[in-house]
Design a protein around this motif. Structure first.
Motif, PDB file in Angstrom:
ATOM      1  N   SER A  75       0.811  -1.212   0.000  1.00  0.00           N
ATOM      2  CA  SER A  75       0.000   0.000   0.000  1.00  0.00           C
ATOM      3  C   SER A  75       0.846   1.265   0.000  1.00  0.00           C
ATOM      4  CB  SER A  75      -0.906   0.019   1.234  1.00  0.00           C
ATOM      5  OG  SER A  75      -0.131   0.233   2.396  1.00  0.00           O
ATOM      6  N   ASN A  76       2.121   1.152   0.383  1.00  0.00           N
ATOM      7  CA  ASN A  76       3.046   2.283   0.487  1.00  0.00           C
ATOM      8  C   ASN A  76       2.620   3.297   1.536  1.00  0.00           C
ATOM      9  OD1 ASN A  76       4.774   1.292  -1.477  1.00  0.00           O
ATOM     10  ND2 ASN A  76       3.600   2.230  -3.126  1.00  0.00           N
ATOM     11  N   LYS A  77       1.771   2.886   2.465  1.00  0.00           N
ATOM     12  CA  LYS A  77       1.367   3.767   3.555  1.00  0.00           C
ATOM     13  C   LYS A  77       2.125   3.349   4.805  1.00  0.00           C
ATOM     14  CE  LYS A  77      -3.050   4.757   1.545  1.00  0.00           C
ATOM     15  NZ  LYS A  77      -4.388   4.306   1.407  1.00  0.00           N
ATOM     16  N   GLY A  78       2.697   4.329   5.467  1.00  0.00           N
ATOM     17  CA  GLY A  78       3.504   4.056   6.647  1.00  0.00           C
ATOM     18  C   GLY A  78       2.686   3.977   7.921  1.00  0.00           C
ATOM     19  N   PRO A  79       3.330   3.581   9.022  1.00  0.00           N
ATOM     20  CA  PRO A  79       2.623   3.397  10.291  1.00  0.00           C
ATOM     21  C   PRO A  79       2.124   4.692  10.919  1.00  0.00           C
ATOM     22  CG  PRO A  79       4.981   3.052  10.572  1.00  0.00           C
ATOM     23  CD  PRO A  79       4.739   3.216   9.104  1.00  0.00           C
ATOM     24  N   SER A  80       2.442   5.840  10.352  1.00  0.00           N
ATOM     25  CA  SER A  80       1.929   7.104  10.882  1.00  0.00           C
ATOM     26  C   SER A  80       0.775   7.641  10.025  1.00  0.00           C
ATOM     27  CB  SER A  80       3.052   8.138  10.956  1.00  0.00           C
ATOM     28  OG  SER A  80       3.556   8.391   9.663  1.00  0.00           O
ATOM     29  N   ASN A  81       0.436   6.952   8.956  1.00  0.00           N
ATOM     30  CA  ASN A  81      -0.644   7.375   8.068  1.00  0.00           C
ATOM     31  C   ASN A  81      -1.995   7.048   8.715  1.00  0.00           C
ATOM     32  OD1 ASN A  81      -2.708   6.767   5.866  1.00  0.00           O
ATOM     33  ND2 ASN A  81      -1.103   7.799   4.699  1.00  0.00           N
ATOM     34  N   GLU A  82      -2.832   8.044   8.906  1.00  0.00           N
ATOM     35  CA  GLU A  82      -4.121   7.860   9.581  1.00  0.00           C
ATOM     36  C   GLU A  82      -5.033   6.870   8.849  1.00  0.00           C
ATOM     37  OE1 GLU A  82      -5.168   8.898  12.580  1.00  0.00           O
ATOM     38  OE2 GLU A  82      -3.165   9.740  12.879  1.00  0.00           O
ATOM     39  N   GLU A  83      -5.049   6.953   7.521  1.00  0.00           N
ATOM     40  CA  GLU A  83      -5.891   6.034   6.742  1.00  0.00           C
ATOM     41  C   GLU A  83      -5.429   4.590   6.938  1.00  0.00           C
ATOM     42  OE1 GLU A  83      -7.026   5.057   2.090  1.00  0.00           O
ATOM     43  OE2 GLU A  83      -6.130   6.992   2.569  1.00  0.00           O
ATOM     44  N   VAL A 103      -7.377   1.309   8.603  1.00  0.00           N
ATOM     45  CA  VAL A 103      -7.533   0.003   7.950  1.00  0.00           C
ATOM     46  C   VAL A 103      -7.066  -1.112   8.883  1.00  0.00           C
ATOM     47  CG1 VAL A 103      -6.660  -1.443   6.062  1.00  0.00           C
ATOM     48  CG2 VAL A 103      -7.395   0.889   5.595  1.00  0.00           C
ATOM     49  N   VAL A 104      -5.933  -0.913   9.523  1.00  0.00           N
ATOM     50  CA  VAL A 104      -5.406  -1.925  10.444  1.00  0.00           C
ATOM     51  C   VAL A 104      -6.352  -2.097  11.630  1.00  0.00           C
ATOM     52  CG1 VAL A 104      -3.525  -2.494  12.028  1.00  0.00           C
ATOM     53  CG2 VAL A 104      -3.007  -1.633   9.741  1.00  0.00           C
ATOM     54  N   GLN A 105      -6.861  -0.997  12.172  1.00  0.00           N
ATOM     55  CA  GLN A 105      -7.795  -1.088  13.304  1.00  0.00           C
ATOM     56  C   GLN A 105      -9.066  -1.830  12.892  1.00  0.00           C
ATOM     57  OE1 GLN A 105      -7.184  -0.238  16.601  1.00  0.00           O
ATOM     58  NE2 GLN A 105      -9.029  -1.462  16.819  1.00  0.00           N
ATOM     59  N   ALA A 106      -9.551  -1.590  11.681  1.00  0.00           N
ATOM     60  CA  ALA A 106     -10.738  -2.304  11.188  1.00  0.00           C
ATOM     61  C   ALA A 106     -10.451  -3.805  11.081  1.00  0.00           C
ATOM     62  CB  ALA A 106     -11.169  -1.747   9.833  1.00  0.00           C
ATOM     63  N   ARG A 107      -9.245  -4.161  10.630  1.00  0.00           N
ATOM     64  CA  ARG A 107      -8.873  -5.579  10.555  1.00  0.00           C
ATOM     65  C   ARG A 107      -8.803  -6.195  11.947  1.00  0.00           C
ATOM     66  NH1 ARG A 107      -4.052  -4.524   6.251  1.00  0.00           N
ATOM     67  NH2 ARG A 107      -5.317  -4.455   4.351  1.00  0.00           N
TER      68      ARG A 107
END
Length: 186
Positions: free
Chosen positions: A81-89, A93-97
């Motif tokens: 996804s190229n989104k880092g661990p500080s990216n809110e989006e 997604v991780v919290q939803a999982r």
């Protein structure tokens, strides 16, 4: 200066020929020495063919879940996804999982969820999970399939693959192979 530019151009051409031609043919030749000639491991079961080296989506609660995929398990579009661990989006997604996993696995604590069950791999096609990731799902699957947990734990243990050459990488479990064996379990 002109001499340096010509040397750089010659080096570029030689490197291009080597890496796009010679190197590619050497790797292709080596692949021909292996079973399936470098096309990956293929399993046939019930008239269907499965590629074990590509992650599969298992969403039914009666199966072991795979690692999430940022590309929908599409091998033609491998990538993260190229989104880092500080990216809110990404954090959403991780919290939803995490929430989904906890909903489908009552009794499991958030701290007990292995990271690979809620984060996608760099390729988005990782076919493997850790032993811990498989064992944390045993209770749910045992209940839905009306099987003893010990039997499923043994099945998980039987599908542990060691590191490459005993040295490189972690131990892992191929989710597809595990779920196919689960279907054959009586």
């Amino acid at each position: 200066m002109k001499q340096h530019i010509l040397s750089a151009i010659r080096l570029t051409i030689v490197t291009l020929i080597f890496f796009s031609g010679v190197y590619t043919l050497v790797i292709l030749g080596i692949a021909q020495l292996f079973p399936n000639h470098g096309k990956g491991e293929i399993i046939e079961q019930n008239g269907k063919r499965y590629y074990t080296n590509i992650g599969q989506s298992f969403t039914d609660d009666k199966y072991f879940n795979s690692r999430p995929s940022a590309v929908g398990y599409n091998a033609a579009g491998s990538g993260g996804s190229n989104k880092g661990p500080s990216n809110e989006e990404y954090l959403g997604v991780v919290q939803a999982r995490i929430d989904t996993f906890l909903l489908h696995n009552p009794g499991v604590q958030k701290a007990d969820i292995p990271v690979e069950l809620v984060t996608a791999s760099g390729s988005g096609l990782d076919p493997d999970i850790s032993e811990k990731a498989a064992l944390v799902q045993v209770k749910r699957i045992a209940k839905l399939r009306n099987l003893p947990e010990q039997k499923l734990q043994q099945l998980v243990k039987e599908h542990i693959e060691g590191p490459l050459l005993g040295l490189f990488g972690p131990t892992k479990i191929n989710v597809l192979k595990l779920n196919l064996a689960l279907e054959n379990l009586r």
